[in-house]
Design a protein around this motif. Structure first.
Motif, PDB file in Angstrom:
ATOM      1  N   GLU A   1     -20.773  50.306  56.645  1.00 19.01           N
ATOM      2  CA  GLU A   1     -21.162  48.903  56.435  1.00 19.01           C
ATOM      3  C   GLU A   1     -22.370  48.486  57.273  1.00 19.01           C
ATOM      4  O   GLU A   1     -22.571  48.990  58.383  1.00 19.01           O
ATOM      5  N   ASP A   2     -23.168  47.560  56.721  1.00 17.27           N
ATOM      6  CA  ASP A   2     -24.206  46.910  57.520  1.00 17.27           C
ATOM      7  C   ASP A   2     -23.853  45.453  57.823  1.00 17.27           C
ATOM      8  O   ASP A   2     -24.587  44.755  58.518  1.00 17.27           O
ATOM      9  N   PHE A   3     -22.716  44.995  57.302  1.00 20.27           N
ATOM     10  CA  PHE A   3     -22.159  43.694  57.672  1.00 20.27           C
ATOM     11  C   PHE A   3     -20.638  43.775  57.633  1.00 20.27           C
ATOM     12  O   PHE A   3     -20.057  44.397  56.731  1.00 20.27           O
ATOM     13  N   GLY A   4     -20.001  43.142  58.615  1.00 22.01           N
ATOM     14  CA  GLY A   4     -18.545  43.118  58.625  1.00 22.01           C
ATOM     15  C   GLY A   4     -18.014  41.854  59.273  1.00 22.01           C
ATOM     16  O   GLY A   4     -18.624  41.315  60.199  1.00 22.01           O
ATOM     17  N   ALA A   5     -16.893  41.362  58.773  1.00 19.74           N
ATOM     18  CA  ALA A   5     -16.203  40.212  59.353  1.00 19.74           C
ATOM     19  C   ALA A   5     -14.743  40.597  59.556  1.00 19.74           C
ATOM     20  O   ALA A   5     -14.115  41.175  58.663  1.00 19.74           O
ATOM     21  N   ILE A   6     -14.202  40.275  60.741  1.00 25.59           N
ATOM     22  CA  ILE A   6     -12.828  40.623  61.076  1.00 25.59           C
ATOM     23  C   ILE A   6     -12.101  39.388  61.596  1.00 25.59           C
ATOM     24  O   ILE A   6     -12.668  38.615  62.377  1.00 25.59           O
ATOM     25  N   ILE A   7     -10.867  39.217  61.164  1.00 30.06           N
ATOM     26  CA  ILE A   7      -9.977  38.209  61.747  1.00 30.06           C
ATOM     27  C   ILE A   7      -8.833  38.942  62.432  1.00 30.06           C
ATOM     28  O   ILE A   7      -8.158  39.772  61.820  1.00 30.06           O
ATOM     29  N   ILE A   8      -8.643  38.631  63.709  1.00 29.29           N
ATOM     30  CA  ILE A   8      -7.621  39.288  64.526  1.00 29.29           C
ATOM     31  C   ILE A   8      -6.561  38.254  64.906  1.00 29.29           C
ATOM     32  O   ILE A   8      -6.891  37.203  65.467  1.00 29.29           O
ATOM     33  N   ARG A   9      -5.305  38.534  64.597  1.00 21.85           N
ATOM     34  CA  ARG A   9      -4.208  37.687  65.055  1.00 21.85           C
ATOM     35  C   ARG A   9      -3.577  38.369  66.273  1.00 21.85           C
ATOM     36  O   ARG A   9      -3.067  39.486  66.183  1.00 21.85           O
ATOM     37  N   PHE A  10      -3.667  37.694  67.422  1.00 21.35           N
ATOM     38  CA  PHE A  10      -3.086  38.229  68.644  1.00 21.35           C
ATOM     39  C   PHE A  10      -1.611  37.845  68.744  1.00 21.35           C
ATOM     40  O   PHE A  10      -1.179  36.840  68.175  1.00 21.35           O
ATOM     41  N   LYS A  11      -0.859  38.624  69.488  1.00 19.26           N
ATOM     42  CA  LYS A  11       0.575  38.365  69.614  1.00 19.26           C
ATOM     43  C   LYS A  11       0.862  37.058  70.352  1.00 19.26           C
ATOM     44  O   LYS A  11       1.938  36.485  70.202  1.00 19.26           O
ATOM     45  N   ASN A  12      -0.092  36.572  71.134  1.00 19.71           N
ATOM     46  CA  ASN A  12       0.093  35.293  71.811  1.00 19.71           C
ATOM     47  C   ASN A  12      -0.215  34.103  70.896  1.00 19.71           C
ATOM     48  O   ASN A  12      -0.180  32.956  71.329  1.00 19.71           O
ATOM     49  N   GLY A  13      -0.528  34.383  69.620  1.00 21.86           N
ATOM     50  CA  GLY A  13      -0.785  33.342  68.642  1.00 21.86           C
ATOM     51  C   GLY A  13      -2.247  33.026  68.432  1.00 21.86           C
ATOM     52  O   GLY A  13      -2.620  32.420  67.419  1.00 21.86           O
ATOM     53  N   ALA A  14      -3.113  33.414  69.377  1.00 22.59           N
ATOM     54  CA  ALA A  14      -4.539  33.117  69.259  1.00 22.59           C
ATOM     55  C   ALA A  14      -5.177  33.935  68.137  1.00 22.59           C
ATOM     56  O   ALA A  14      -4.654  34.974  67.718  1.00 22.59           O
ATOM     57  N   ILE A  15      -6.320  33.443  67.657  1.00 21.83           N
ATOM     58  CA  ILE A  15      -7.041  34.100  66.567  1.00 21.83           C
ATOM     59  C   ILE A  15      -8.435  34.485  67.058  1.00 21.83           C
ATOM     60  O   ILE A  15      -9.141  33.682  67.657  1.00 21.83           O
ATOM     61  N   GLY A  16      -8.817  35.715  66.779  1.00 19.60           N
ATOM     62  CA  GLY A  16     -10.162  36.189  67.076  1.00 19.60           C
ATOM     63  C   GLY A  16     -10.958  36.362  65.795  1.00 19.60           C
ATOM     64  O   GLY A  16     -10.420  36.810  64.774  1.00 19.60           O
ATOM     65  N   ILE A  17     -12.226  36.002  65.847  1.00 23.54           N
ATOM     66  CA  ILE A  17     -13.105  36.108  64.685  1.00 23.54           C
ATOM     67  C   ILE A  17     -14.339  36.911  65.079  1.00 23.54           C
ATOM     68  O   ILE A  17     -15.002  36.601  66.076  1.00 23.54           O
ATOM     69  N   VAL A  18     -14.640  37.938  64.299  1.00 24.21           N
ATOM     70  CA  VAL A  18     -15.807  38.782  64.536  1.00 24.21           C
ATOM     71  C   VAL A  18     -16.764  38.639  63.363  1.00 24.21           C
ATOM     72  O   VAL A  18     -16.343  38.747  62.200  1.00 24.21           O
ATOM     73  N   GLU A  19     -18.024  38.392  63.657  1.00 27.13           N
ATOM     74  CA  GLU A  19     -19.080  38.381  62.644  1.00 27.13           C
ATOM     75  C   GLU A  19     -20.160  39.343  63.103  1.00 27.13           C
ATOM     76  O   GLU A  19     -20.804  39.106  64.135  1.00 27.13           O
TER      77      GLU A  19
END
Length: 370
Positions: free
Chosen positions: A228-246
């Motif tokens: 890929e030359d572009f990717g987006a990720i959503i991460i759900r952490f066990k503590n409930g927080a959400i991570g977003i990667v662009e």
């Protein structure tokens, strides 16, 4: 104790940061050998080391031997203590394992490997051979990043809500054409694995580490590469927080930003700059907003920043104190595993429960982007 003796395996462009960092730690370590199949690259790496020493007022340099075969180097240079590995990503596991089997401490460039099985083997073997294994996630040592980590540890954010890692860069066709391994599933992976992994590492380090699930969408839009030359990720952490990667290699016309943002019920921090080295926002409920901080890394030359020097220093201290380095093998595995789960999510078009066993970039040669 006498100085630790270093060797550099792989003399591409990042090796110069390793050479510079070793030179900056000259009181405790020195470069004695380099290895690459291209002689000119070795000369450039040695020149960087010598120039850095001279800039630091040191003119006497021990002879640095050159090798085109790393196995020969490991046999002949019995007194090497630490090998820094800066070869193509797909060779990290093999080279690390061979060095550890010769009882050498190893600092390996990111990613630690391109498969979870290889990473686990490297970590286990280092423990069995009683040597240290570290991974080059040097941005963890940036003063603003260290300051943010301390705020996390002191619970200054309160409940963490979300965090974002934005890596909006340009890597054109000339970049990929310079080396045939770039952008391949066998030796590299795509933008997420190569360009974005540092910021993904910082995001997971700040947001709680333990992960529930990963969902991703990726594609190859402009560059003639396998991955890929572009990717987006959503991460759900066990503590409930959400991570977003662009993460992008397609930004026109040049690099735009690399930014880490952390949001909690009582605080907001944004770190930007060329190499996640500048605090742009620092706000907490105590109203002690800090706009300009003296401990920021300013005037950096490139996206690599200044983190390699303190990373090498920490690794040396880890050996002396018989402790894990700040970025141990276990720590280095985390961001790589998130990205592999992201690739699996893209392939299966669904959220993936974390972690996944026995997964490699080679699993995704079957992905065909239109």
């Amino acid at each position: 104790m006498s100085k630790f003796k270093f060797a550099i395996l792989g003399c591409g462009r990042i090796s110069k940061k390793h050479a510079e960092a070793i030179a900056n730690n000259y009181i405790e370590g020195e470069l004695v050998a380099v290895c690459d199949i291209v002689a000119e690259k070795m000369d450039d790496t040695i020149s960087k080391y010598i120039d850095t020493l001279r800039n630091n007022g040191i003119n006497e340099v021990t002879s640095i031997r050159k090798y085109t075969d790393y196995k020969e180097m490991l046999v002949r240079e019995e007194d090497i203590d630490i090998v820094t590995i800066a070869t193509e990503s797909g060779y990290h596991a093999r080279h690390t394992i061979d060095c550890i089997n010769k009882e050498k401490h190893v600092i390996v460039e990111k990613p630690i490997a391109l498969s979870t099985t290889d990473a686990e083997t490297m970590i286990k073997l280092a423990k069995e051979m009683n040597v240290k294994l570290g991974v080059c996630h040097q941005n963890r040592f940036n003063p603003p990043v260290q300051k943010l980590r301390k705020a996390i540890e002191k619970d200054e954010f309160g409940k963490l809500i979300n965090g974002t890692a934005r890596i909006l860069w340009n890597r054109n066709d000339d970049y990929y054409n310079q080396a045939s391994w770039r952008g391949t599933w066998e030796l590299d992976g795509g933008t997420l694995m190569n360009q974005c992994i540092h910021n993904i590492d910082l995001l997971q380090w700040m947001m709680g580490g333990e992960i529930e699930s990963v969902y991703a969408q990726t594609g190859t839009f402009l560059r003639g590469i396998e991955a890929e030359d572009f990717g987006a990720i959503i991460i759900r952490f066990k503590n409930g927080a959400i991570g977003i990667v662009e993460g992008s290699a397609c930004v026109y016309p040049t690099n735009l930003e690399e930014t880490l943002s952390i949001f909690g019920e009582k605080g907001t921090v944004v770190i930007g700059g060329l190499a996640v080295n500048k605090i742009e926002t620092w706000k907490f409920s105590d109203n002690k907003e800090e706009v300009v901080l003296k401990d920021q890394c300013e005037n950096i030359e490139n996206v690599y920043g200044f983190g390699h020097t303190p990373l090498i220093k920490d690794f040396i201290q880890a050996i002396k104190e018989d402790r894990d380095p700040l970025v141990s093998g276990e720590e280095g595995k985390k961001a790589m595993e998130i990205i592999l789960c992201g690739y699996e999510s893209q392939y299966k078009n669904k959220a993936i429960k974390f972690p996944i066993n026995n997964i490699s970039t080679l699993n995704f040669k079957k992905i065909k982007y239109e």
